[in-house]
Scaffold this motif. Sequence first.
Motif, short mmCIF file in Angstrom:
data_model
loop_
_atom_site.label_atom_id
_atom_site.label_comp_id
_atom_site.label_asym_id
_atom_site.label_seq_id
_atom_site.Cartn_x
_atom_site.Cartn_y
_atom_site.Cartn_z
N ALA A 149 11.50 41.30 -32.77
CA ALA A 149 10.33 40.29 -32.82
C ALA A 149 9.15 40.59 -33.85
N LEU A 150 9.05 41.97 -34.04
CA LEU A 150 7.91 42.28 -35.07
C LEU A 150 8.53 41.84 -36.60
N ILE A 151 9.57 42.01 -36.71
CA ILE A 151 10.03 41.70 -37.94
C ILE A 151 10.07 40.29 -38.33
N LYS A 152 10.20 39.49 -37.23
CA LYS A 152 10.31 38.08 -37.26
C LYS A 152 8.88 37.62 -37.71
N ARG A 153 8.06 38.13 -36.94
CA ARG A 153 6.45 37.75 -37.15
C ARG A 153 5.90 38.20 -38.20
N LEU A 154 6.42 39.16 -39.03
CA LEU A 154 6.05 39.81 -40.14
C LEU A 154 6.68 38.99 -41.48
N GLY A 155 7.47 38.09 -41.05
CA GLY A 155 8.10 37.23 -42.06
C GLY A 155 9.41 37.96 -42.90
N LYS A 156 9.79 38.90 -42.35
CA LYS A 156 10.93 39.87 -43.27
C LYS A 156 12.29 39.52 -42.58
N ALA A 157 12.59 38.54 -41.70
CA ALA A 157 13.96 38.67 -41.19
C ALA A 157 14.94 38.15 -42.04
N GLN A 158 14.36 37.00 -42.96
CA GLN A 158 15.33 36.66 -44.03
C GLN A 158 15.87 37.58 -45.27
N GLU A 159 15.04 38.66 -45.19
CA GLU A 159 15.50 39.78 -45.99
C GLU A 159 16.18 40.94 -45.29
N THR A 160 16.57 40.81 -44.17
CA THR A 160 16.76 41.80 -43.46
C THR A 160 18.24 41.56 -42.61
N ILE A 161 19.20 42.70 -42.88
CA ILE A 161 20.61 42.55 -42.18
C ILE A 161 20.31 43.26 -40.72
N LEU A 162 20.87 42.64 -39.77
CA LEU A 162 20.82 43.53 -38.42
C LEU A 162 22.12 43.84 -38.07
N LEU A 163 22.39 45.26 -37.67
CA LEU A 163 23.33 45.84 -37.30
C LEU A 163 23.22 45.81 -35.45
N LEU A 164 23.63 45.37 -34.79
CA LEU A 164 23.48 45.28 -33.10
C LEU A 164 24.70 45.88 -32.59
N ASP A 165 24.86 47.19 -32.17
CA ASP A 165 25.71 48.03 -31.61
C ASP A 165 25.76 47.85 -30.06
N ALA A 166 27.10 47.61 -29.75
CA ALA A 166 27.47 47.92 -28.25
C ALA A 166 26.87 46.78 -27.37
N PHE A 167 27.59 45.46 -27.75
CA PHE A 167 26.97 44.23 -26.75
C PHE A 167 27.53 44.45 -25.40
N ASP A 168 28.67 44.99 -25.45
CA ASP A 168 29.27 45.22 -23.96
C ASP A 168 28.39 46.09 -22.99
N GLU A 169 27.54 47.03 -23.61
CA GLU A 169 26.74 47.76 -22.62
C GLU A 169 25.23 47.27 -22.37
N ASP A 170 25.19 45.81 -22.64
CA ASP A 170 23.91 45.15 -22.40
C ASP A 170 24.12 44.55 -20.86
N ARG A 171 23.01 44.82 -20.22
CA ARG A 171 23.09 44.40 -18.67
C ARG A 171 23.16 43.05 -18.69
N ALA A 172 22.37 42.18 -19.55
CA ALA A 172 22.39 40.45 -19.35
C ALA A 172 23.70 40.30 -19.50
N ALA A 173 24.44 40.98 -20.72
CA ALA A 173 25.73 40.44 -20.98
C ALA A 173 26.76 40.53 -19.88
N VAL A 174 26.36 41.68 -19.37
CA VAL A 174 27.51 41.84 -18.07
C VAL A 174 27.30 40.55 -17.09
N GLU A 175 26.19 40.26 -16.62
CA GLU A 175 26.09 39.02 -15.86
C GLU A 175 26.34 37.78 -16.57
N ASP A 176 26.24 37.54 -17.68
CA ASP A 176 26.42 36.23 -18.32
C ASP A 176 27.04 36.54 -20.06
#
Length: 595
Positions: A149-176
């Motif tokens: 959220a901070l990266i987005k607010r600072l306007g740096k999202a377009q210049e940033t590559i996100l690596l998001l590891d382990a979707f299967d360990e996210d509790r909200a993902a387990v539910e839906d």
Amino acid sequence: MAKQEQSHLGDGDNIAGNKTVYVNQTLPESKNLPSPTIPTYYVPSEIAQAKKYYIPTRWQKDPPSEEQELSDAFLHNNPDLLIPHLMDRVFTDKVERQSDYKFFLVLADSGMGKTTFMLHLFMEWQAKKRSKEMRLYHIAAPQTWEEIALIKRLGKAQETILLLDAFDEDRAAVEDYQGRLRDIVTQTQDFYKIIITSRTQFFPTKGDILAETNISVNRGFQKIRHFYVAPFDNKDIEKYLNKRFGGNLKFWSNTKKRQAKAIVDKVPHLMARPMLLAYINDLLEHQKSYNNSLEIYEAMVARWIKREADRVPEADRQGFSEHLYQFSIDLAGHLYQNPVEGQYLIHYKALEDFARKHQINLSRIEMQSRSLLNRNALGYCKFSHKSVLEFFLLKKYLSNIEFAKSFDFGKMNQTRKFYLECGQQIIAKTANQIGSTQVSEKMLQTLNQANEGAHMIGANLSDRDLTNIDLNGAVLIGARFEKANMTKALLNIADLKGALFLLTDLTEAELRGTDMRGCILVQANFRGANLGGASLRWNDLRATILEEAILKGTDLRQTLLTDLQYRYAEEQGAVLSPWEETVKTFAEVPLAYDQ
């Protein structure tokens, strides 16, 4: 004014049965964005391993789990190196080479090296000055979404590559899982590129893996590209061993290298999975040599269960480990008895009913994603390799008499091999107890006759209710019957050499002609049992109940007996050593339960 953001709360430790929890994070406008670094979620040893022993990750278009065997993936695919592909076609500044995709899912079964890939990708990117910034996050950590959220607010999202590891360990993902993935897409759509990893088995079927977002582009909607991690081939295995132990595989210069190579040679199919290959050093640290493939599978499975148990809260680990192990055994038996068009499969929707029936306390996600199961495109689950299925079939065979009676070794050659290896170890131990090479040779001949009647060398039937069970003629060398209720059991002419009968109730059991040489019979109850013609040589019966037992022709030579037992056996017509010899041995040997 400070902006309110919703951040998903989860640490990846417990993925089953928890409600989705969100917390309001108040993010100060003036907060500085830290420099890109590996999150503290990843421990130093994991990072060091990724640096030192990494074998380049390769990808393919189709899930390897769709093949009959994991190692067969190379027959229909030509895997390509994943990091060079991302560098050249995804992260490049050259528009003419750039992929149209923004979102990428890197999918693999458990233990295939997803996190190692992400760590190495991040470290390789950071090693050079780049036009874009790359940031690595564990998807379920609370600070992940605060920082995004901070990266987005600072306007740096377009210049940033996100690596998001382990979707299967996210509790909200387990539910839906679909709703959560769409939510992540919405929250990260302003970033340059987004790479997300997940276990393939986390999604019920291939068709359930989100392939399109709701983000409009000039050609419809933004798609999600799927990369499937390819298993190791023989060259990858060789590269890893060279990195891990040094040198060339053709010239093993030290003991550890030779031991590692010996393990690989005994279980080559398991080594297609990087996680299991990485356990080799642990196996060597724990035990310097392994006599057979069964010992290696035992150690590998124990290590795998510990790995999965470490992902749940400490208070739940022992119970989780026990249920996961028992689930694997019971499921193997179920698949064997209920094949689907000749294949050993179960649909993911049937897992919860299966668990309830067998009183296994695991969620569907834990059974599907934490186990050594693969899931195909239609939602059917199977063991990652047939040899893993056959390992657990041996465990089922040695713990369930009815299953053993109906089991056909002819269909499961590896199970037979495991059984022979197990039997050879037990026979060697039993022969040592009895002190007879000739007996050992006869037992080995018997071992090779597996599948003829109840043949369960080394079975563990402790604490079972075996009242009235028919085991006439059964081969149960070295079996365990500790605290079992075997009242009125039929064990005539059974082979029970070296078996454990500690606190076993054999009241009125039929044991005529049974071979019970070298058994442990401490506080076993033979009251009213028929032991006519049985052999109980080389046993200590001083703490065994023999009252009212039929001992006509029972061989009790070289057996420790009390004075009263000796007189009773003599009256019954048992075959005995001279009393003087028994008294002499009696004085020299302490009671078995005092040793």
